[in-house]
Design a protein around this motif. Structure first.
Motif, PDB file in Angstrom:
ATOM      1  N   THR A  37      39.862  11.234 -46.521  1.00 12.02           N
ATOM      2  CA  THR A  37      40.425  10.084 -47.227  1.00 12.02           C
ATOM      3  C   THR A  37      39.872   8.775 -46.692  1.00 12.02           C
ATOM      4  O   THR A  37      39.991   7.744 -47.342  1.00 12.02           O
ATOM      5  CB  THR A  37      41.960  10.076 -47.107  1.00 12.02           C
ATOM      6  OG1 THR A  37      42.305  10.072 -45.723  1.00 12.02           O
ATOM      7  CG2 THR A  37      42.568  11.276 -47.797  1.00 12.02           C
ATOM      8  N   ASN A  38      39.237   8.797 -45.509  1.00 10.18           N
ATOM      9  CA  ASN A  38      38.638   7.592 -44.937  1.00 10.18           C
ATOM     10  C   ASN A  38      37.191   7.396 -45.345  1.00 10.18           C
ATOM     11  O   ASN A  38      36.612   6.358 -45.074  1.00 10.18           O
ATOM     12  CB  ASN A  38      38.724   7.619 -43.408  1.00 10.18           C
ATOM     13  CG  ASN A  38      40.152   7.525 -42.934  1.00 10.18           C
ATOM     14  OD1 ASN A  38      40.967   6.861 -43.557  1.00 10.18           O
ATOM     15  ND2 ASN A  38      40.458   8.204 -41.850  1.00 10.18           N
ATOM     16  N   GLY A  39      36.573   8.420 -45.951  1.00 10.99           N
ATOM     17  CA  GLY A  39      35.187   8.284 -46.383  1.00 10.99           C
ATOM     18  C   GLY A  39      34.396   9.553 -46.150  1.00 10.99           C
ATOM     19  O   GLY A  39      34.935  10.603 -45.801  1.00 10.99           O
ATOM     20  N   GLY A  40      33.095   9.450 -46.351  1.00 11.47           N
ATOM     21  CA  GLY A  40      32.224  10.596 -46.148  1.00 11.47           C
ATOM     22  C   GLY A  40      30.909  10.421 -46.863  1.00 11.47           C
ATOM     23  O   GLY A  40      30.528   9.321 -47.264  1.00 11.47           O
ATOM     24  N   THR A  41      30.201  11.519 -47.016  1.00  8.91           N
ATOM     25  CA  THR A  41      28.922  11.527 -47.706  1.00  8.91           C
ATOM     26  C   THR A  41      28.842  12.770 -48.583  1.00  8.91           C
ATOM     27  O   THR A  41      29.216  13.859 -48.159  1.00  8.91           O
ATOM     28  CB  THR A  41      27.741  11.461 -46.715  1.00  8.91           C
ATOM     29  OG1 THR A  41      26.524  11.580 -47.431  1.00  8.91           O
ATOM     30  CG2 THR A  41      27.802  12.527 -45.662  1.00  8.91           C
ATOM     31  N   ILE A  42      28.373  12.591 -49.808  1.00 10.83           N
ATOM     32  CA  ILE A  42      28.244  13.689 -50.761  1.00 10.83           C
ATOM     33  C   ILE A  42      26.859  13.595 -51.378  1.00 10.83           C
ATOM     34  O   ILE A  42      26.415  12.512 -51.758  1.00 10.83           O
ATOM     35  CB  ILE A  42      29.320  13.602 -51.865  1.00 10.83           C
ATOM     36  CG1 ILE A  42      30.708  13.709 -51.245  1.00 10.83           C
ATOM     37  CG2 ILE A  42      29.122  14.681 -52.910  1.00 10.83           C
ATOM     38  CD1 ILE A  42      31.830  13.425 -52.201  1.00 10.83           C
ATOM     39  N   GLY A  43      26.192  14.720 -51.487  1.00 17.66           N
ATOM     40  CA  GLY A  43      24.869  14.735 -52.100  1.00 17.66           C
ATOM     41  C   GLY A  43      24.079  15.918 -51.606  1.00 17.66           C
ATOM     42  O   GLY A  43      24.634  16.965 -51.287  1.00 17.66           O
ATOM     43  N   GLY A  44      22.779  15.743 -51.528  1.00 16.20           N
ATOM     44  CA  GLY A  44      21.932  16.835 -51.066  1.00 16.20           C
ATOM     45  C   GLY A  44      20.486  16.590 -51.418  1.00 16.20           C
ATOM     46  O   GLY A  44      20.047  15.456 -51.580  1.00 16.20           O
ATOM     47  N   ALA A  45      19.764  17.688 -51.553  1.00 14.71           N
ATOM     48  CA  ALA A  45      18.331  17.609 -51.808  1.00 14.71           C
ATOM     49  C   ALA A  45      17.908  18.709 -52.770  1.00 14.71           C
ATOM     50  O   ALA A  45      18.564  19.741 -52.868  1.00 14.71           O
ATOM     51  CB  ALA A  45      17.555  17.730 -50.500  1.00 14.71           C
TER      52      ALA A  45
END
Length: 195
Positions: A37-45
């Motif tokens: 809930t404080n943040g993060g990173t989403i994605g990839g390659a």
């Protein structure tokens, strides 16, 4: 930056003449580190792999990640995009393991030390589990960012992948202070395009 991509494409095109002896795979890597809930990173390659003799896989990669943070106590929010590309080389052995290296040049959202330096080199070394399940090959690996490890934190920007570092060394004199080791995990699925 365009010159870098041209060099990669030129090197890879030199292997196209050998395409009769190589099989092809498309790889999808998932990166979801520290999502809360404080943040993060989403994605990839996305990776395109040329595979020789089922043991050596190499090719180009393109990465995109969305980074976000929010502090509900202070009412602050931030968002950033990380993208770039490079290449990788994996050596698969014993039908269960791999050793590899991945080099990428990424647009760095963490330009706190030198704001004019928008791009950052990452050079990863590591390995892990790699097994073919027929329709898909699963890669689970841990990689060490050599480029970030040798850079001086007082004179260079932090790595754009630093939000995914998962191991910290604590200071014995002050347990609330520590330094992250530039280790990152990778989960990738490679789908064969030809056998």
């Amino acid at each position: 930056m365009i010159r870098f991509y041209c060099v990669i494409l030129f090197v890879l095109s030199s292997f196209v003449g050998q395409a009769q002896t190589l099989s092809h795979e498309i790889g999808v890597e998932i990166q979801a580190a520290t999502v809360s809930t404080n943040g993060g990173t989403i994605g990839g390659a996305v990776k395109w792999a040329l595979v020789e003799d089922e043991t050596v896989a190499f090719g180009p990669s393109f990465r995109y990640q969305y980074l976000f943070s929010q502090n509900q106590y202070l009412g602050t929010e931030s968002r950033a995009h990380l993208y770039g590309g490079g290449g990788f080389l994996h050596y698969r052995f014993l039908d269960w393991f791999f050793l590899g290296t991945e080099i990428e040049v990424l647009k760095n959202p963490y330009r706190t030390v030198k704001p004019q330096k928008e791009w950052k080199l990452t050079a990863l070394l590591g390995g892990g589990v790699s097994h073919d399940f027929g329709a898909v090959r699963l890669n689970l690996g841990i990689l060490y960012d050599v480029a970030d490890a040798v850079s001086d934190p007082l004179t260079s920007n932090p790595s754009p992948l630093s939000s995914g570092y998962f191991m910290q060394v604590k200071n014995p004199n002050n347990p609330n202070v520590g330094k992250y080791i530039p280790l990152i995990y990778r989960v990738a699925f490679f789908f064969p395009l030809s056998r």
